[in-house]
Enzyme design. Structure first.
Site, mmCIF file in Angstrom:
data_model
loop_
_atom_site.group_PDB
_atom_site.id
_atom_site.type_symbol
_atom_site.label_atom_id
_atom_site.label_comp_id
_atom_site.label_asym_id
_atom_site.label_seq_id
_atom_site.Cartn_x
_atom_site.Cartn_y
_atom_site.Cartn_z
ATOM 1 N N CYS A 72 0.558 -1.118 0.137
ATOM 2 C CA CYS A 72 -0.443 -0.143 0.020
ATOM 3 C C CYS A 72 0.749 0.902 0.079
ATOM 4 O O CYS A 72 2.342 1.117 -0.055
ATOM 5 C CB CYS A 72 -0.977 -0.149 1.549
ATOM 6 S SG CYS A 72 -1.836 -1.768 1.380
ATOM 7 N N ASP A 104 -3.111 -9.495 7.630
ATOM 8 C CA ASP A 104 -2.003 -9.308 8.627
ATOM 9 C C ASP A 104 -2.071 -8.076 8.981
ATOM 10 O O ASP A 104 -1.217 -8.452 10.062
ATOM 11 C CB ASP A 104 -0.783 -9.633 8.168
ATOM 12 C CG ASP A 104 -0.630 -8.992 6.578
ATOM 13 O OD1 ASP A 104 -1.269 -8.313 6.026
ATOM 14 O OD2 ASP A 104 0.467 -8.779 5.692
ATOM 15 N N ILE A 121 12.307 -10.304 -20.137
ATOM 16 C CA ILE A 121 12.520 -9.501 -20.666
ATOM 17 C C ILE A 121 12.983 -9.833 -22.122
ATOM 18 O O ILE A 121 14.247 -11.067 -21.615
ATOM 19 C CB ILE A 121 12.521 -7.772 -19.897
ATOM 20 C CG1 ILE A 121 13.763 -8.758 -19.495
ATOM 21 C CG2 ILE A 121 11.503 -7.610 -19.670
ATOM 22 C CD1 ILE A 121 14.442 -7.234 -18.837
ATOM 23 N N SER A 149 10.816 -11.505 -7.123
ATOM 24 C CA SER A 149 11.650 -11.324 -7.617
ATOM 25 C C SER A 149 13.385 -11.598 -6.924
ATOM 26 O O SER A 149 13.036 -12.087 -5.874
ATOM 27 C CB SER A 149 12.100 -9.866 -7.458
ATOM 28 O OG SER A 149 13.430 -9.728 -7.804
ATOM 29 N N GLY A 150 14.032 -12.231 -7.993
ATOM 30 C CA GLY A 150 15.170 -12.528 -7.172
ATOM 31 C C GLY A 150 16.093 -11.724 -6.580
ATOM 32 O O GLY A 150 17.385 -12.375 -6.195
#
Length: 644
Positions: A2, A99, A289, A368-369
């Site tokens: 958020c 949560d 990509i 994501s890594g």
């Protein structure tokens, strides 16, 4: 995920909070709210923009108010189920499944003692109606941002700096030292802020504002201490089961009531996470990509797409391929605005375009890594600094001869670039330097003399301050392991200052949440319990992570050459952006203000055009800095006065 904002004992706090919250609308298009209450002789106002991920009903709406506590919260708690069960066993009755409610009740029961128990990414503000206290908190590793500004006894805070800059009702001074730091690093360290009055709440810390005007600060987590504990675990012979730790983190990061997808570059880090995610979410989507063929050829970029396709086919992943052929003239000012501070990493564009494509397909959450390279020594600079120690043992006359020969080689012709030559020149620029200086030089943009030549001479003292800050951070530990000293510095500076910062801003600009399972407190604890010689083995970086991944991934993926989540900068700079570079060098605001020297910039452009040196990254950052400065000093009431 958020956008949060608020004011505490601030003039016109209600109006300002609404303005702040409105500016953050892209972070939370699913709902908005504001809470107001008396605070001493003033008022508190908490604003919220909601991106609904867990508990999509109104019971998850914010600000959340319950029995004298009000919470505005940005983030995810991946151990919320366990905390919920513990609190329920103690008699807490929950209205919904969010949560957010777990966090509010954990705070009610334990106060700041709950903070070390939180496993996730978060920034929040919580107000206690009984005491009149407002507490601001930021997660352990700085995954989520929180900017704040204090004037007198008042405070204003927000998820993005641009909100503060647009809502204070008066000028903010651009901080000269932060811009000098951004030139050195091509990003602003988390310890600094581009506007003088504003600041970033440090990772792993909290700030309490009291109704009597006093302010208290505290820390609940410190990376330096975690690294020291890891060293002791390693000395005791403890070997963490890294495969189990990473798999557990990946599983927890899938917690969601909406679809989750992954970034899949075809490299080790994203491939490993995607494979683990596919175990728990069969048929999960992934996004990758590619670049225009002519750009990829010019840059001599590896073909990452074929590896991404291989992983997707093997694990039943629904792969979406996006060609990056952006209108960079349009995207550059847009991204500079979204990034809040001058960040010169074109990977931000990749992240934004991937997240935009995912959002159009109805995906709100991606894994994501990010972080694996910093924690497990996966960057070329880590290996290069180890190799530099060996290079220093080569007889000096031979080193001088090698340096002279490499210096004469071109980094590019008119038709293609030579990556190996660029790497060699880069290596020789720091290979003879002392440890801390060499490490800094291996990943920053300029050495001290080059930076001084580029800047207003009056800024020499500021340059010294910025370099001293790096040295102090690098040495602020008692680790006896060179590799882990580099990893610790990266986790304290490079990760929050650059990679987590651009990931948050770029993804939230597209109204998506990016989660980073490697940047998890348990993964970090395990990482620093691994000795450096298990992170870099021979010439293999991230060796211990590769050992863990090989039970899941094909060896061809695990041990492939390292890819780049970057962009074909040389192609862009020599084609799409060449006219803009000339304009900024000849008549840019930074040159006209005296901050940058025109003659030094012209030399960079000339040497780059001649193929003598590769200044494409430097010039890209000059463009981002120019656009940021124009935006910061025009039209929004910002002051053009710059201060050190």
């Amino acid at each position: 995920m958020c956008g949060i904002a608020g004011t505490y004992r601030w003039p016109d706090g209600k109006v300002v909070t609404d303005r702040l919250t409105g500016i953050l609308a892209h972070r939370g298009p699913d709902g908005s709210g504001r809470y107001s209450h008396r605070a001493g002789d003033g008022e508190v106002h908490l604003g919220h923009r909601r991106l609904a991920i867990i508990d999509l009903s109104e019971t998850g709406a914010q600000p959340m108010v319950s029995d004298g506590l009000a919470l505005t919260y940005n983030g995810e708690l991946y151990n919320a189920p366990e905390l919920r069960a513990e609190l329920a066993a103690a008699g807490v009755r929950f209205r919904g499944t969010s949560d957010t409610e777990v966090l509010l009740e954990a705070w009610r029961r334990w106060g700041t003692d709950c903070l070390p128990r939180l496993r996730g990414m978060f920034a929040f503000g919580i107000f206690d109606e009984r005491t009149g206290d407002l507490v601001l908190v930021r997660d352990q590793l700085g995954v989520k941002p929180l900017f704040l500004l204090r004037r007198g006894e008042g405070l204003v805070f927000a998820s993005e700096l641009k909100a503060l800059a647009a809502a204070t009702g008066g000028p903010l001074e651009v901080d000269h030292a932060a811009l000098v730091a951004s030139l050195l690093y091509y990003w602003v360290p988390d310890s600094r802020c581009a506007f003088r009055e504003a600041e970033k709440l440090p990772p792993g810390s909290w700030l309490r504002c009291r109704a009597d005007g006093s302010v208290e600060r505290g820390r609940f987590w410190n990376l330096r201490d975690v690294a020291a504990e890891g060293r002791e675990r390693a000395r005791a012979g403890e070997r963490p089961d890294l495969a189990a730790v990473v798999e557990e983190s990946a599983r927890r990061h899938l917690l969601s009531d909406v679809p989750v997808a992954t970034f899949l570059s075809g490299g080790l880090d994203s491939s490993y996470l995607t494979a683990l995610a596919a175990r728990h979410r069969p048929g999960i989507s992934a996004y990758t990509i590619g670049f225009r063929a002519e750009d990829a050829r010019f840059e001599a970029m590896p073909d990452d797409l074929r590896y991404a396709r291989q992983v997707a086919e093997r694990f039943g992943v629904d792969l979406h391929e996006i060609e990056i052929a952006p209108d960079v003239l349009d995207l550059l000012p847009r991204m500079t605005h979204h990034l809040d501070e001058p960040i010169g990493d074109p990977a931000a564009i990749n992240t934004f375009l991937i997240c935009s494509a995912a959002r159009e397909a109805g995906v709100k959450v991606l894994l994501s890594g990010m972080g694996a390279d910093e924690l497990f020594a996966g960057y070329r600079k880590h290996l290069a600094n180890l190799l530099a120690l060996r290079y220093q043992r080569v007889p000096r006359p031979l080193r001088r001869g090698v340096s002279a020969a490499v210096d004469r080689l071109p980094v590019a012709t008119s038709r293609r670039g030579f990556r190996s030559v660029r790497f060699a020149k880069r290596f020789l620029s720091f290979a003879d330097l002392p440890e801390e200086t060499a490490f800094r030089r291996s990943y920053t943009m300029y050495d001290q003399d080059e930076l001084l030549a580029l800047l207003d001479p009056d800024l020499a003292g500021t340059v010294d301050d910025v370099l001293t800050e790096h040295a102090d951070t690098y040495r602020d530990n008692d680790l006896d392991d060179f590799v882990n000293r580099m990893c610790l510095t990266d986790a304290r500076m490079f990760l929050p200052g650059l990679n987590l910062a651009y990931t948050d801003r770029s993804s939230m600009a597209a109204s998506t949440e990016v989660r980073v399972p490697y940047v998890d407190v348990e993964v970090v604890r395990a990482a620093f319990a691994v000795p450096g010689d298990r992170k870099i083995a021979g010439r293999q970086g991230k060796a211990v992570l590769k050992e863990a991944a090989v039970s899941v991934l094909p060896r061809e993926i695990v041990y492939r050459p390292k890819g780049l989540f970057s962009a074909p900068l040389r192609a862009w700079m020599s084609r799409d952006l060449a006219p803009l570079v000339r304009e900024v060098v000849d008549d840019g605001e930074l040159v006209r203000s005296g901050f940058l020297r025109r003659d030094a910039l012209k030399r960079m452009v000339a040497e780059d055009a001649a193929g003598q040196r590769d200044f494409s990254k430097h010039l890209w950052h000059v463009l981002t800095l120019e656009y940021w400065y124009r935006d910061a000093t025009s039209g929004s009431g910002q002051s053009t006065r710059m201060t050190a």
